[in-house]
Design a protein around this motif. Structure first.
Motif, PDB file in Angstrom:
ATOM      1  N   ALA A 147       0.815  -1.220   0.000  1.00 36.36           N
ATOM      2  CA  ALA A 147       0.000   0.000   0.000  1.00 36.36           C
ATOM      3  C   ALA A 147       0.848   1.269   0.000  1.00 36.36           C
ATOM      4  O   ALA A 147       0.439   2.287  -0.550  1.00 36.36           O
ATOM      5  N   ASP A 148       2.035   1.228   0.614  1.00 38.72           N
ATOM      6  CA  ASP A 148       2.877   2.419   0.642  1.00 38.72           C
ATOM      7  C   ASP A 148       3.320   2.836  -0.757  1.00 38.72           C
ATOM      8  O   ASP A 148       3.613   4.011  -0.999  1.00 38.72           O
ATOM      9  N   SER A 149       3.389   1.875  -1.659  1.00 41.93           N
ATOM     10  CA  SER A 149       3.801   2.171  -3.036  1.00 41.93           C
ATOM     11  C   SER A 149       2.618   2.448  -3.954  1.00 41.93           C
ATOM     12  O   SER A 149       2.806   2.810  -5.109  1.00 41.93           O
ATOM     13  N   GLY A 150       1.418   2.242  -3.468  1.00 43.28           N
ATOM     14  CA  GLY A 150       0.230   2.453  -4.281  1.00 43.28           C
ATOM     15  C   GLY A 150      -0.629   1.200  -4.299  1.00 43.28           C
ATOM     16  O   GLY A 150      -0.563   0.369  -3.395  1.00 43.28           O
ATOM     17  N   CYS A 151      -1.434   1.066  -5.316  1.00 42.85           N
ATOM     18  CA  CYS A 151      -2.332  -0.078  -5.401  1.00 42.85           C
ATOM     19  C   CYS A 151      -2.527  -0.448  -6.861  1.00 42.85           C
ATOM     20  O   CYS A 151      -2.115   0.268  -7.771  1.00 42.85           O
ATOM     21  N   ILE A 152      -3.151  -1.600  -7.082  1.00 40.24           N
ATOM     22  CA  ILE A 152      -3.610  -1.964  -8.419  1.00 40.24           C
ATOM     23  C   ILE A 152      -4.980  -1.304  -8.545  1.00 40.24           C
ATOM     24  O   ILE A 152      -5.983  -1.806  -8.043  1.00 40.24           O
ATOM     25  N   ARG A 153      -5.004  -0.162  -9.175  1.00 42.97           N
ATOM     26  CA  ARG A 153      -6.141   0.749  -9.058  1.00 42.97           C
ATOM     27  C   ARG A 153      -7.464   0.120  -9.481  1.00 42.97           C
ATOM     28  O   ARG A 153      -8.473   0.257  -8.787  1.00 42.97           O
ATOM     29  N   ASP A 154      -7.494  -0.562 -10.635  1.00 43.16           N
ATOM     30  CA  ASP A 154      -8.782  -1.075 -11.104  1.00 43.16           C
ATOM     31  C   ASP A 154      -9.332  -2.142 -10.165  1.00 43.16           C
ATOM     32  O   ASP A 154     -10.547  -2.227  -9.949  1.00 43.16           O
ATOM     33  N   LEU A 196      -8.584   3.495   3.954  1.00 45.81           N
ATOM     34  CA  LEU A 196      -7.368   3.678   4.747  1.00 45.81           C
ATOM     35  C   LEU A 196      -6.144   3.210   3.968  1.00 45.81           C
ATOM     36  O   LEU A 196      -5.103   3.886   3.952  1.00 45.81           O
ATOM     37  N   GLN A 197      -6.258   2.070   3.316  1.00 48.64           N
ATOM     38  CA  GLN A 197      -5.135   1.569   2.528  1.00 48.64           C
ATOM     39  C   GLN A 197      -4.848   2.482   1.337  1.00 48.64           C
ATOM     40  O   GLN A 197      -3.688   2.693   0.971  1.00 48.64           O
ATOM     41  N   ARG A 198      -5.885   3.041   0.756  1.00 48.65           N
ATOM     42  CA  ARG A 198      -5.686   3.930  -0.383  1.00 48.65           C
ATOM     43  C   ARG A 198      -4.885   5.173   0.024  1.00 48.65           C
ATOM     44  O   ARG A 198      -4.141   5.737  -0.774  1.00 48.65           O
ATOM     45  N   ALA A 199      -5.040   5.592   1.268  1.00 46.12           N
ATOM     46  CA  ALA A 199      -4.343   6.786   1.744  1.00 46.12           C
ATOM     47  C   ALA A 199      -2.854   6.549   1.966  1.00 46.12           C
ATOM     48  O   ALA A 199      -2.081   7.517   2.016  1.00 46.12           O
ATOM     49  N   GLN A 200      -2.441   5.291   2.121  1.00 49.87           N
ATOM     50  CA  GLN A 200      -1.064   5.025   2.549  1.00 49.87           C
ATOM     51  C   GLN A 200      -0.019   5.563   1.580  1.00 49.87           C
ATOM     52  O   GLN A 200       1.021   6.088   2.003  1.00 49.87           O
ATOM     53  N   ALA A 201      -0.254   5.458   0.278  1.00 46.86           N
ATOM     54  CA  ALA A 201       0.730   5.938  -0.688  1.00 46.86           C
ATOM     55  C   ALA A 201       0.900   7.452  -0.587  1.00 46.86           C
ATOM     56  O   ALA A 201       2.018   7.977  -0.701  1.00 46.86           O
ATOM     57  N   THR A 202      -0.201   8.168  -0.359  1.00 51.02           N
ATOM     58  CA  THR A 202      -0.117   9.619  -0.212  1.00 51.02           C
ATOM     59  C   THR A 202       0.604   9.986   1.066  1.00 51.02           C
ATOM     60  O   THR A 202       1.447  10.903   1.085  1.00 51.02           O
ATOM     61  N   LEU A 203       0.322   9.281   2.172  1.00 48.68           N
ATOM     62  CA  LEU A 203       1.027   9.545   3.424  1.00 48.68           C
ATOM     63  C   LEU A 203       2.521   9.263   3.280  1.00 48.68           C
ATOM     64  O   LEU A 203       3.363  10.016   3.786  1.00 48.68           O
ATOM     65  N   ALA A 204       2.851   8.175   2.581  1.00 51.65           N
ATOM     66  CA  ALA A 204       4.264   7.854   2.368  1.00 51.65           C
ATOM     67  C   ALA A 204       4.944   8.923   1.521  1.00 51.65           C
ATOM     68  O   ALA A 204       6.110   9.276   1.751  1.00 51.65           O
ATOM     69  N   ARG A 205       4.229   9.443   0.549  1.00 50.91           N
ATOM     70  CA  ARG A 205       4.801  10.498  -0.295  1.00 50.91           C
ATOM     71  C   ARG A 205       5.052  11.772   0.510  1.00 50.91           C
ATOM     72  O   ARG A 205       6.052  12.458   0.314  1.00 50.91           O
ATOM     73  N   ILE A 206       4.134  12.089   1.425  1.00 46.95           N
ATOM     74  CA  ILE A 206       4.345  13.246   2.298  1.00 46.95           C
ATOM     75  C   ILE A 206       5.626  13.057   3.101  1.00 46.95           C
ATOM     76  O   ILE A 206       6.446  13.973   3.233  1.00 46.95           O
ATOM     77  N   HIS A 207       5.818  11.856   3.634  1.00 44.96           N
ATOM     78  CA  HIS A 207       7.046  11.560   4.366  1.00 44.96           C
ATOM     79  C   HIS A 207       8.273  11.808   3.500  1.00 44.96           C
ATOM     80  O   HIS A 207       9.233  12.454   3.922  1.00 44.96           O
ATOM     81  N   ARG A 208       8.243  11.264   2.296  1.00 48.44           N
ATOM     82  CA  ARG A 208       9.414  11.380   1.427  1.00 48.44           C
ATOM     83  C   ARG A 208       9.691  12.828   1.049  1.00 48.44           C
ATOM     84  O   ARG A 208      10.835  13.282   1.091  1.00 48.44           O
ATOM     85  N   GLU A 209       8.648  13.544   0.653  1.00 43.04           N
ATOM     86  CA  GLU A 209       8.844  14.894   0.144  1.00 43.04           C
ATOM     87  C   GLU A 209       9.215  15.882   1.242  1.00 43.04           C
ATOM     88  O   GLU A 209       9.885  16.876   0.993  1.00 43.04           O
ATOM     89  N   GLU A 210       8.794  15.625   2.457  1.00 40.81           N
ATOM     90  CA  GLU A 210       9.095  16.548   3.544  1.00 40.81           C
ATOM     91  C   GLU A 210      10.294  16.101   4.366  1.00 40.81           C
ATOM     92  O   GLU A 210      10.713  16.793   5.294  1.00 40.81           O
ATOM     93  N   GLY A 211      10.822  14.922   4.041  1.00 41.06           N
ATOM     94  CA  GLY A 211      11.993  14.448   4.760  1.00 41.06           C
ATOM     95  C   GLY A 211      11.743  14.259   6.236  1.00 41.06           C
ATOM     96  O   GLY A 211      12.628  14.478   7.070  1.00 41.06           O
ATOM     97  N   ASP A 212      10.519  13.845   6.568  1.00 40.40           N
ATOM     98  CA  ASP A 212      10.164  13.637   7.971  1.00 40.40           C
ATOM     99  C   ASP A 212      10.987  12.480   8.529  1.00 40.40           C
ATOM    100  O   ASP A 212      10.961  11.382   8.008  1.00 40.40           O
ATOM    101  N   SER A 213      11.709  12.738   9.589  1.00 45.21           N
ATOM    102  CA  SER A 213      12.565  11.704  10.167  1.00 45.21           C
ATOM    103  C   SER A 213      11.779  10.666  10.951  1.00 45.21           C
ATOM    104  O   SER A 213      12.258   9.568  11.178  1.00 45.21           O
ATOM    105  N   SER A 214      10.578  11.035  11.391  1.00 46.52           N
ATOM    106  CA  SER A 214       9.758  10.067  12.120  1.00 46.52           C
ATOM    107  C   SER A 214       8.862   9.350  11.144  1.00 46.52           C
ATOM    108  O   SER A 214       8.286   9.954  10.261  1.00 46.52           O
ATOM    109  N   SER A 215       8.769   8.056  11.307  1.00 46.11           N
ATOM    110  CA  SER A 215       8.046   7.233  10.346  1.00 46.11           C
ATOM    111  C   SER A 215       6.960   6.454  11.041  1.00 46.11           C
ATOM    112  O   SER A 215       7.178   5.914  12.113  1.00 46.11           O
ATOM    113  N   GLY A 216       5.773   6.386  10.406  1.00 49.68           N
ATOM    114  CA  GLY A 216       4.668   5.624  10.986  1.00 49.68           C
ATOM    115  C   GLY A 216       4.966   4.150  10.950  1.00 49.68           C
ATOM    116  O   GLY A 216       5.623   3.653  10.053  1.00 49.68           O
TER     117      GLY A 216
END
Length: 281
Positions: A91-98, A129-149
């Motif tokens: 889920a962190d990398s995305g999903c098989i959308r269809d 909730l699973q659909r949101a994971q890729a967006t949350l992971a992207r926020i982490h990457r783009e903001e360089g947040d040192s704390s990880s869920g």
């Protein structure tokens, strides 16, 4: 093998599929879903090879109007859970959308027949909730947040919820939560808006699932933990004062889960409850 021979074999297989009875088709779909469960649990790196099989199962189910039959509820839930786990295998990398969207639409179809059913509401909450994971992971990457869920509840929920970074007041002010990150103007950025768009339905469906489970006296720790994760995640991408309400509700769900005999919170959620629980009445 010649191209002609291959085409002939394809036509023969197609004819055989069309000649199958509805029950034979259902059993074929179940075999595919059983295989998908196995792939997700033991060899998720091979997922791509099984996408055509998952899509053929979806085609067969549509042909049978399978999710319109209220008499097959238990089978519907089992099949959708398997397809959904496969769709969100990472889920962190995305999903098989269809496939993910097919599951969501099918859950909604079942919900028309069982509007208060716990499993159906949970399936929808988990999908969002699973659909949101890729967006949350992207926020982490783009903001360089040192704390990880960490991961979600011990019931198999996968999560990469943004860790809450709170500036708590003293214990004398335990009813008040001040989340410093909520004042961040980035909360109005497109990634945060997208995350909220996924997480609000997750919170809503999990809330309904808990209400239905409470009415039946069947609320589980896994459900409470997943609902808490959805609340925490939405709080982390929301501004004040909404974030305070989400964080506080997450703590209340975690307390309930921890109090259930025989249930143990994941290390991540248990630590969250230990760290912040005393600040919520």
């Amino acid at each position: 093998m010649s191209r002609h021979t291959g085409s002939a074999r394809h036509r023969t297989h197609g004819s055989r599929t069309q000649d199958q009875s509805p029950e034979e088709l259902v059993e074929q779909v179940k075999s595919i879903v059983t295989l998908l469960y196995e792939v997700v649990s033991s060899r998720p790196h091979e997922w791509e090879a099984y996408v055509p099989s998952a899509r053929s199962a979806m085609t067969a189910l549509d042909r049978l109007r399978f999710f319109r039959d209220p008499a097959r509820f238990a089978e519907q839930v089992w099949i959708l859970q398997g397809l959904q786990d496969f769709a969100y295998h990472d889920a962190d990398s995305g999903c098989i959308r269809d496939i993910a969207e097919y599951c969501q639409a099918s859950w909604l179809r079942i919900l028309r027949n069982y509007p208060e059913n716990v499993e159906t509401l949970t399936g929808l909450g988990r999908n969002w909730l699973q659909r949101a994971q890729a967006t949350l992971a992207r926020i982490h990457r783009e903001e360089g947040d040192s704390s990880s869920g960490g991961s979600g509840g011990s019931g198999g929920q996968t999560g990469n919820s943004l860790d809450v970074d709170c500036d708590w007041k003293s214990e004398d002010d335990s009813n008040y939560i001040k989340a410093t990150l909520s004042a961040d103007p980035r909360r109005q950025g497109p990634l945060y808006v997208e995350a909220r768009g996924y997480l609000q339905p997750a919170v809503d469906f999990y809330t309904r699932a808990i209400q239905s489970a409470d009415a039946l006296g069947s609320t589980t720790g896994d459900l409470l933990a997943a609902a808490a994760e959805s609340q925490m995640s939405l709080g982390n991408v929301s501004g004040t004062p909404a974030d305070e309400r989400f964080f506080a509700q997450a703590i209340r769900y975690l307390r309930r889960a921890q109090a259930l005999p025989g249930y143990t919170l994941s290390v991540y959620l248990g630590q969250y409850l230990n760290d912040y629980g005393r600040y919520v009445s």
